[in-house]
Design an enzyme around this catalytic site. Sequence first.
Site, PDB file in Angstrom:
ATOM      1  N   HIS A   1     -42.938 -19.960  16.650  1.00 58.28           N
ATOM      2  CA  HIS A   1     -42.490 -21.323  16.371  1.00 58.28           C
ATOM      3  C   HIS A   1     -43.333 -21.964  15.283  1.00 58.28           C
ATOM      4  CE1 HIS A   1     -39.549 -23.028  19.429  1.00 58.28           C
ATOM      5  NE2 HIS A   1     -39.601 -21.746  19.695  1.00 58.28           N
TER       6      HIS A   1
ATOM      7  N   GLU B   1     -33.724 -21.623  15.042  1.00 57.85           N
ATOM      8  CA  GLU B   1     -33.462 -23.010  15.412  1.00 57.85           C
ATOM      9  C   GLU B   1     -33.847 -23.921  14.244  1.00 57.85           C
ATOM     10  OE1 GLU B   1     -36.011 -21.462  17.352  1.00 57.85           O
ATOM     11  OE2 GLU B   1     -34.747 -20.650  18.951  1.00 57.85           O
TER      12      GLU B   1
ATOM     13  N   GLY C   1     -24.265 -15.452  23.492  1.00 59.54           N
ATOM     14  CA  GLY C   1     -22.836 -15.445  23.757  1.00 59.54           C
ATOM     15  C   GLY C   1     -22.245 -14.090  23.427  1.00 59.54           C
TER      16      GLY C   1
END
Length: 318
Positions: free
Chosen positions: A38, A106, A173
Site C-alpha cells: 500500500h 485501488e 468476481g
Amino acid sequence: MTEFGYFLSSEEFTPGELIDQARRAQEAGFTRLAISDHFHPWNDAQGNSAFVWSMIGALSQAVDLPVTTLVTCPTVRLHPAVTAQAAATSSVLLGGRFALGVGTGEALNEHIHGDGWPSFETRAGMLEEAVEVMRKLFTGEVVSHRGRHYTVDTARLYTVPEQPLPIYVSAFGPKAAELAGRIGDGFVTMTPDADLVGAFREGGGGKKKVVGGVKVCWSSNRDNAVDTAHRLWPTELLPGELAQILPTPAHFEQASELVTREMVSDAVTCGDAVEEHVETVRAYARAGFDEVYVGQIGPDQEVFFDAYRELVLPALRG
C-alpha cells in the site's frame, strides 16, 4: 494439504513491528508470510504504509519463510518493468521462496500521480499486459515491447531468479477469476467462496494454487476485540467496488460510518473461542484453498501468536 501463513499488514504496523511479527510467526509454526502493498493505509487509525519492497528485503534477512505479496498493483504507481525488477530481486534474496501476487489495484494507492482512475475493463487489460511484460523480463533476456498500455525499450534484468517466479492474480468476481485462470500461476481471493474457486479452475486455473487471507482479533475480552476491529478495519465490510474507487483515507473514513459495530461483531472472528478461530480458517480449506494467511488486528500480537501456536494451528493440522 492447506498451508497456514501469517498476514503482515503494512497499513497497520511499523516496519519494526512487521519484522517482529514475522519472527513470531515463524516461531509459532506458521509456514509462510504474506504482506500487503500500500501507498496509503485505508484510514488514519491504521497509520502506516511501509514500502513493501524494502520490507521484503528486510524479511529475507530476518526469517526463513516464503513471502507472497497480497497484492501488488504493477500497472500504475510503478511501471511493470520496475515491478519486475523489484520482484526478481526479492526472489533472489529469498532463495526462490517468493511469489508475486498482483491485482488491478485501488485508487487509494494508485491515484497519486494524478491520472484518472480507469474502468475495471481497462485495468484488467493493463494487468494482463503488465504480466506479459514481467514474464518476459524474468527470463533475463533483452526485452522491447510496444503495447496498448506500456512501452519497454531494450530492457534487461541482470539479477533474476534461477527458477520461474510465480505470479498469482487477485480477483473478486467470476470474470476476474477467469482472467486469473488464464494469465496467472495462481489465484488470490479473500473470501472462502467455493463457487469463485470453481470459476477460476474452469477458466484455465486447473490445479494452480488458490490463496486467501482473513483478519481476526484474538483477545480474552471479546468486546474489546470487536471495538479494536471496528476502529481499525471497518473498511473490510464496505460493499461492492468502493474499495477500488475511493481515492483517500478520508473517503474511506466517511464510507466506514455506515459500518456498525454490530456488523463487525457478526463478520469478524473476535475473542478467544478456539473453535471459532479454527472454523474461520478451516472454511478456506473446505473451499479448496491451498494457502490461507491469518492476520491479527490490533496490538495484542503476543497473545495471538501464543494462542495459535498452542491451540489453533495444532487443531487445524489435527
